[in-house]
Write an enzyme that holds these catalytic residues in place. Structure first.
Site, PDB file in Angstrom:
ATOM      1  N   GLN A   1       0.965  -1.302  -0.177  1.00  0.00           N
ATOM      2  CA  GLN A   1      -0.151   0.051   0.086  1.00  0.00           C
ATOM      3  C   GLN A   1       1.010   1.233   0.049  1.00  0.00           C
ATOM      4  OE1 GLN A   1      -2.977  -0.012  -0.555  1.00  0.00           O
ATOM      5  NE2 GLN A   1      -3.960  -1.735   0.304  1.00  0.00           N
TER       6      GLN A   1
ATOM      7  N   ASP B   1      -9.893  -7.958  -0.339  1.00  0.00           N
ATOM      8  CA  ASP B   1      -9.023  -6.754  -0.871  1.00  0.00           C
ATOM      9  C   ASP B   1      -8.709  -6.903  -2.375  1.00  0.00           C
ATOM     10  OD1 ASP B   1      -8.114  -4.255  -1.020  1.00  0.00           O
ATOM     11  OD2 ASP B   1      -6.095  -4.621   0.309  1.00  0.00           O
TER      12      ASP B   1
ATOM     13  N   CYS C   1     -10.727  -0.377  -4.171  1.00  0.00           N
ATOM     14  CA  CYS C   1     -10.107   0.579  -4.762  1.00  0.00           C
ATOM     15  C   CYS C   1     -10.864   1.172  -6.021  1.00  0.00           C
ATOM     16  CB  CYS C   1      -8.525   0.560  -5.149  1.00  0.00           C
ATOM     17  SG  CYS C   1      -8.395  -0.916  -6.370  1.00  0.00           S
TER      18      CYS C   1
END
Length: 447
Positions: free
Chosen positions: A281, A379, A405
């Site tokens: 990240q 994720d 995202c």
């Protein structure tokens, strides 16, 4: 606030006209109304008036670009970078950071509401960070002009390179390294075989990856290796080769320095050793808060079984296991899963296990997919978790935490979970990339 708009490629012959911006959409584009059409216009903020020319039209919406400002708002953010007008790295730097975050959060809510998702208008949490020096990882393009190497980001909506020696959003350590690396690249015999450059500012050493299009000479490799050792950098190069079966081009990463263990990321007191090309990240501070939010939502404890889908190197897997849960991390890249398992062993987290699976393909028959879990964390990448969300909903796992995202893909997956009886118990936004349209959405579900 309006949601994403994708215009059809179409020749536009309309003349220029004047508009007043009334809103920003989820991508940070100005929104204006004119002749029963909604127009989306980059580099325009609410309250501003401009003369614009259409570039694409679709039904009752269109996209236009500014040709002349009639009135510019005093609420515009002051420029903090000399490259701001051309560099594509911070496309929304002209919007004040608090205003932009508020618009992005509002856009998330309206997107989900328009998709038929019922949730509280006020998010359970909003996470942000400094807008400067926040990036701990980046990729820079390389250009050779008259035998001289320059590096930089691409220009907005263009392949043209904007040369830079420093960048206000990159970490201080990356900025310190850039001119040194450029100087090194200019000394290489095979400089014309350079592809791109990647940096990762880990919690240990600085990592550097150099993509090449052809093998470098032994002299060049020794020059790079010596440079890495002198500066305590972890350096690898990516060399292309043909796959034995289908002849497709692959990249082999070769470590040139002997200090690989010096490159690592801390995830809630878990040490994750990684390679210079590892996905991490980008925003260290936001990721720290993200891990805490996941732990608070899952509430891991001994005896609890947790599934971590799209786990990467174990950003959530290891912290969850550290709290006592039995956690299985799943991802598609076998080399990454091997590294994740090594890191679990390094941290003495025997309750953390990993397996390889393509979560967009037929994975349901694998043994791990038949186990009963108490919670699942997802994720996924920009394509979302279409198949995985359907799989999870059929298993009726009591608690689901999903990070996305791509809000559009997330809205699709959320609808699937709600159709299966799940309810949203918390939702929020994480501003992983300030000064851009990017926003992370986290949703927590229970039956």
């Amino acid at each position: 606030m309006v949601t994403f708009y994708k215009p059809k490629a179409k020749t536009v012959t309309q003349k220029a006209f004047e508009v007043e911006c009334v809103d920003l959409d989820l991508q940070g584009r100005g929104v204006a109304k004119k002749d029963n059409k909604t127009w989306f216009i980059s580099n325009l903020i609410p309250g501003e008036k401009a003369r614009v020319v259409p570039v694409a039209v679709k039904d009752k919406t269109g996209e236009a670009k500014v040709t002349k400002y009639i009135y510019k708002s005093d609420n515009r953010a002051k420029s903090q970078c000399p490259l701001e007008e051309c560099c594509g790295g911070c496309p929304l730097a002209y919007v004040k950071e608090d205003d932009l975050l508020a618009y992005k959060v509002k856009g998330l809510y309206q997107l989900l509401k328009k998709s038929g998702v019922a949730l509280n208008e006020t998010p359970s949490f909003v996470v942000n960070s400094n807008v400067l020096n926040y990036r701990r990882a980046c990729r820079l393009a390389i250009r050779i002009d008259h035998g001289k190497v320059t590096v930089g980001f691409r220009e907005g909506k263009s392949q043209k390179l904007v040369s830079l020696t420093t960048c206000k959003v990159l970490s201080e350590r990356i900025n310190e390294a850039i001119p040194k690396v450029v100087d090194l690249l200019n000394k290489l015999q095979g400089k014309r075989n350079l592809g791109h450059l990647e940096f990762i500012d880990s919690d240990g050493a600085l990592g550097i990856f150099l993509r090449v299009t052809e093998n470098l000479s032994d002299e060049d490799l020794e020059l790079i290796r010596s440079f890495g050792e002198e500066n305590s950098y972890v350096i690898s190069i990516g060399i292309p080769y043909k796959h034995e079966i289908d002849s497709s081009e692959q990249i082999r990463e070769i470590l040139l320095t002997d200090n690989e263990d010096a490159l690592f990321i801390n995830a809630s007191d878990c040490k994750i050793i990684c390679k210079p090309t590892a996905f991490v990240q980008v925003n260290k501070e936001v990721n720290k808060d993200l891990i805490k939010l996941v732990l608070d939502a899952v509430k891991p404890h001994p005896g609890m079984k947790v599934l971590d889908l799209f786990c990467g190197l174990g950003n959530f897997t290891l912290p969850l296991a550290k709290e006592g849960a039995e956690v299985l991390g799943i991802d598609i890249v076998s080399s990454m899963i091997k590294d994740a398992q090594k890191n679990a062993e390094l941290n003495n987290l025997h309750a953390a296990k990993f397996a390889v699976a393509d979560l967009e393909d037929d994975f349901e028959k694998q043994q791990w997919a038949k186990v009963k879990y108490d919670a699942v964390v997802l994720d996924p990448g920009r394509m979302g978790a279409k198949r995985a969300a359907l799989f999870v909903s059929k298993l009726k796992i009591p608690k689901i935490v999903m990070i996305s995202c791509n809000p559009l893909a997330a809205s699709r997956d959320i609808r699937e979970l709600i159709k299966s009886g799940y309810k949203i118990t918390a939702w929020g936004a994480l501003d992983m990339f300030p000064r851009t349209s990017h926003i992370e959405l986290m949703t927590v579900f229970s039956l």
